[in-house]
Motif scaffolding. Structure first.
Motif: not given
Length: 300
Positions: A39-47, A189-195, A198-205
């Motif tokens: 249920g994640c997105t590609h964003d957080y593994v973009d590295a 801290t803080p979490w990287p923007e791409e992480v 992803t969590f915002a996208a999971m919260d949205a759906d």
């Protein structure tokens, strides 16, 4: 630098979004990256796109139900099963024309999917990287319980009280789970923007995450709760790299079956990382993956 191409692969009556960094047809084995969740997105593994700088194409994609791919909030738990995502991966490989020559990296749930793919022994699979993944959900839950027992007592009480009351959407419960996540998911801290994206996208759906996993990383009640691949791991016959972090929620005991059952598997533990060495120790993680792929005689 490298070229970037984005597109959609038609899959059944849906669409799978993908992005290619680099030249898919320069003679080198491309690396496909499967994100976690489920249920994640590609964003957080973009590295992992960093690897394209060395001339190896890197493909990211959003699995069905997530990110820029088709969302299906109306689908119930029975729809979201492992065979669906295996079929989607096969479809993407065919769409890109790389089914005969590719390497696959899966992070967390993506590593579980990678193992499921590898046990089928597809002809074109040249190597796999299983990053921060459990070999069974029973082991995952045991490790989660152990790590959760190490949280401050007041955090543990908060989690227990809200789980008993069924108030998992409360701010207090979210704050308590964040203590666990900060220790065992991503320690930056803080979490990287791409992480955070992803969590915002999971919260949205949260459709896929709730259906297959459950409300949190340690409260697994979805369709994957009884999943295990331990008794099939010996069928994997391609070079395998295992990655985990010293503080990972994918604790050593959940990774160990991969090491024990896959012939020749290598295992690297990142000492300053939890569940995301690719952002917590980004450069070292990229070097490790690149070196592994470059050393394999099966990988061009």
């Amino acid at each position: 630098m490298y070229s970037i191409t984005e597109g959609y692969a038609p899959f059944q009556q849906y669409q799978t979004w993908y992005r290619v960094c680099g030249d898919l047809h320069n003679g080198r084995t491309p690396l496909v990256v499967a994100h976690g969740g489920p249920g994640c997105t590609h964003d957080y593994v973009d590295a992992f796109r960093d690897i394209a700088r060395g001339g190896r194409a890197v493909i990211h994609y959003d699995q069905l139900g997530n990110g820029r791919s088709t969302h299906l909030p109306e689908q119930g738990p029975d729809f979201w099963r492992v065979p669906l995502f295996l079929a989607e991966l096969d479809n993407l490989l065919a769409h890109l024309g790389i089914s005969r020559n590719y390497a696959l990296l899966g992070q967390s749930w993506g590593g579980m999917l990678t193992a499921e793919h590898a046990v089928l022994r597809p002809e074109g699979l040249k190597a796999i990287i299983i990053a921060n993944s459990p070999a069974s959900m029973a082991l995952w839950l045991q490790a989660a319980a152990r790590l959760r027992a190490g949280l401050p007592p007041e955090v543990q009480r908060c989690l227990q009280e809200h789980e008993a009351a069924g108030t998992l959407n409360s701010d207090a419960y979210r704050q308590a789970t964040q203590v666990f996540y900060q220790r065992h998911v991503c320690r930056l801290t803080p979490w990287p923007e791409e992480v955070t994206r992803t969590f915002a996208a999971m919260d949205a759906d949260p459709t896929v995450y709730h259906a297959m996993n459950g409300p949190t990383e340690f409260h697994v009640i979805g369709t994957m709760k009884d999943w295990s691949i331990i008794d099939r791991l010996a069928q994997i016959q391609v070079p395998t790299l295992l990655i985990s972090g010293r503080y990972d929620e994918a604790a050593p005991e959940v990774v160990q079956p991969f090491k024990d059952q896959i012939a020749g598997a290598e295992w690297v533990i990142f000492e300053q990382s939890s569940h995301m060495p690719h952002v917590e120790e980004r450069d070292a993680c990229m070097r490790t993956v690149e070196s592994f792929l470059d050393r394999q005689p099966t990988v061009l």
